[in-house]
Design an enzyme around this catalytic site. Structure first.
Site, PDB file in Angstrom:
ATOM      1  N   ASP A   1      -0.691  -9.469   3.415  1.00 48.96           N
ATOM      2  CA  ASP A   1      -1.841  -8.714   3.817  1.00 48.96           C
ATOM      3  C   ASP A   1      -3.006  -8.845   3.102  1.00 48.96           C
ATOM      4  OD1 ASP A   1      -0.511  -8.199   6.324  1.00 48.96           O
ATOM      5  OD2 ASP A   1      -0.221  -6.405   5.677  1.00 48.96           O
TER       6      ASP A   1
ATOM      7  N   ASN B   1       0.805  -1.126   0.076  1.00 48.39           N
ATOM      8  CA  ASN B   1       0.049   0.123   0.024  1.00 48.39           C
ATOM      9  C   ASN B   1       0.810   1.294  -0.003  1.00 48.39           C
ATOM     10  OD1 ASN B   1      -2.737  -0.855  -0.019  1.00 48.39           O
ATOM     11  ND2 ASN B   1      -2.387  -1.982   1.529  1.00 48.39           N
ATOM     12  N   GLY B   2       1.823   1.467   1.001  1.00 45.77           N
ATOM     13  CA  GLY B   2       2.449   2.609   1.147  1.00 45.77           C
ATOM     14  C   GLY B   2       3.288   2.869  -0.368  1.00 45.77           C
TER      15      GLY B   2
HETATM   16  O1  F6P Z   1       2.389  -5.726   5.459  1.00 46.58           O
HETATM   17  C1  F6P Z   1       3.174  -6.802   5.807  1.00 46.58           C
HETATM   18  C2  F6P Z   1       3.366  -6.977   7.322  1.00 46.58           C
HETATM   19  O2  F6P Z   1       3.929  -8.194   7.574  1.00 46.58           O
HETATM   20  C3  F6P Z   1       2.031  -6.805   8.212  1.00 46.58           C
HETATM   21  O3  F6P Z   1       1.089  -7.849   8.227  1.00 46.58           O
HETATM   22  C4  F6P Z   1       2.630  -6.802   9.558  1.00 46.58           C
HETATM   23  O4  F6P Z   1       1.878  -5.969  10.298  1.00 46.58           O
HETATM   24  C5  F6P Z   1       3.890  -5.839   9.330  1.00 46.58           C
HETATM   25  O5  F6P Z   1       4.256  -6.022   7.849  1.00 46.58           O
HETATM   26  C6  F6P Z   1       5.104  -5.987   9.887  1.00 46.58           C
HETATM   27  O6  F6P Z   1       6.047  -4.888   9.757  1.00 46.58           O
HETATM   28  P1  F6P Z   1       7.749  -4.963   9.800  1.00 46.58           P
HETATM   29  O7  F6P Z   1       8.121  -6.005   8.948  1.00 46.58           O
HETATM   30  O8  F6P Z   1       8.096  -3.763   9.613  1.00 46.58           O
HETATM   31  O9  F6P Z   1       8.009  -5.368  11.313  1.00 46.58           O
END
Ligand code: F6P
Length: 357
Positions: A136, A112-113
């Site tokens: 997700d 998304n971002g």
């Molecule tokens: O967007 C993918 C995701 O794995 C989400 O499900 C989760 O909340 C987030 O990224 C975790 O982010 P990071 O890898 O920055 O800890």
């Protein structure tokens, strides 16, 4: 001659390599002359001109390999217009790299971002094609993202393993599944793993309903209960708070995540023993499942087709089983959430799974 840039941005997931392989194989198969530039660690590589030239062989043998051969990083969209610590204008820097390399198109794989920044770059005049990746499955405009099915397999395997130990001990178990904003992964893994209660951000829970669901199982003779809880599950009370109030509340909390808060409340209310399992980033790791390999390959080939036809400014997508394209401006800034009124939620409730609502 076509000169193509490639980058993977945001949290990684399975089948990023499979998707890039699909793009590159299709381009090499259908174009005479091609140069591929791979940017390191997502937009960071584009901003700071950190890239390497890649050839056909670089994409050989990576169909089954997890992660991304280019590396990735999170570069928040909201910081894109804010100069870096040396005063560098990031958007201008990305445009400069693109033009210096005389790219015909930049292929961006992200969630998304990433799509917000991709759309910004498109508005700044760059030729962009994107591919929807994320465990997700929350990208607007596509029924499916690659990475999702692999993560569902891992999260439901975790629930399977918990089943046997939960049944042996007669305990309540919480399996915390990834997904801060949306509950697709928790919903699918919860159904596939046979969870009794599924808590997702889109359907705020009441602890009393959870207690009732557990007691109902106990009364029926089931002496264990499994909850699949999304990282972003939220109580009905907390759902009424503003974002700022919620941030403050979470800062003050002694619980590492929502699962620990729910576990404490369940133990108090039911007197049952509760345990928590957090598979965490395992859900994003390892080899892509066969479904994701196929989907990512199809997306990759479709992206190459758009490049050949010069139909820039689009994300490749899957709608009703068909691979298609969606304009970036329709995708950027929108989330595909689980609707509480959707048929999948209704069917899940029909078989007696509680959403704690
Ligand atoms: O967007 C993918 C995701 O794995 C989400 O499900 C989760 O909340 C987030 O990224 C975790 O982010 P990071 O890898 O920055 O800890």
């Amino acid at each position: 001659m076509k000169r193509i840039g490639l980058l993977t941005s945001g949290g990684d997931c399975q089948a990023l390599n499979a998707a890039m392989r699909g793009v590159v194989k299709a381009l090499f198969t259908n174009l005479e002359d091609l140069e591929i530039f791979g940017f390191h660690e997502g937009y960071k590589g584009l901003i700071y001109g950190n890239y390497r030239m890649l050839n056909y062989r670089d994409f050989s043998g990576i169909l089954t390999v997890g992660g991304t051969i280019l590396g990735t990083s999170r570069q928040p969209y909201k910081l894109m217009r804010i100069p870096d610590e040396n005063g560098l204008d990031k958007v201008e820097a990305m445009k400069l790299t693109y033009h210096k390399l005389r790219l015909d198109c930049l292929v961006i794989l992200g969630g998304n971002g990433t799509h917000k920044t991709a759309n910004l770059l498109k508005d700044e005049g760059l030729n962009i094609i994107t591919l929807p990746k994320t465990i997700d499955n929350d990208i607007w405009g596509t029924d499916m993202t690659f990475g999702f099915q692999s993560a569902v397999n891992i999260a439901s395997d975790a629930i399977d393993c918990i089943h046997t130990t939960a049944a042996s001990h007669g305990r309540v178990f919480i399996v915390e599944v990834m997904g801060h904003k949306v509950g697709w992964l928790t919903l699918y893994a919860g159904i596939a793993g046979g969870a009794d209660i599924i808590l997702i951000p889109e359907i705020p829970y009441s602890i009393n309903s959870i207690e009732k669901a557990i007691n109902k199982r106990t009364a029926r003779g089931s002496h264990f209960t499994i909850l699949a809880v999304a990282e972003g599950a939220i109580s009905q009370e907390d759902a009424l708070l503003s974002k700022k109030e919620l941030r403050e509340k979470n800062k003050m909390s002694h619980h590492p995540s929502v699962s620990y808060e729910i576990a404490e409340q369940i133990a108090q209310k039911t007197g049952q023993e509760v345990r928590i399992t957090v598979p965490g980033h395992m859900q994003r790791g390892g080899s892509p499942c066969a479904y994701d390999r196929v989907l990512a390959t199809r997306f990759g080939a479709a992206a190459a087709d758009l490049i050949i036809k010069e139909e820039y400014g689009n994300m490749v997508a899957m709608i009703n089983g068909e691979i298609t394209k969606v304009p970036l401006e329709e995708v950027a800034g929108r989330l595909k959430m689980v609707s509480p009124d959707s048929s999948i939620v209704k069917e899940t409730k029909l078989i007696g799974i509680s959403f704690g609502d």
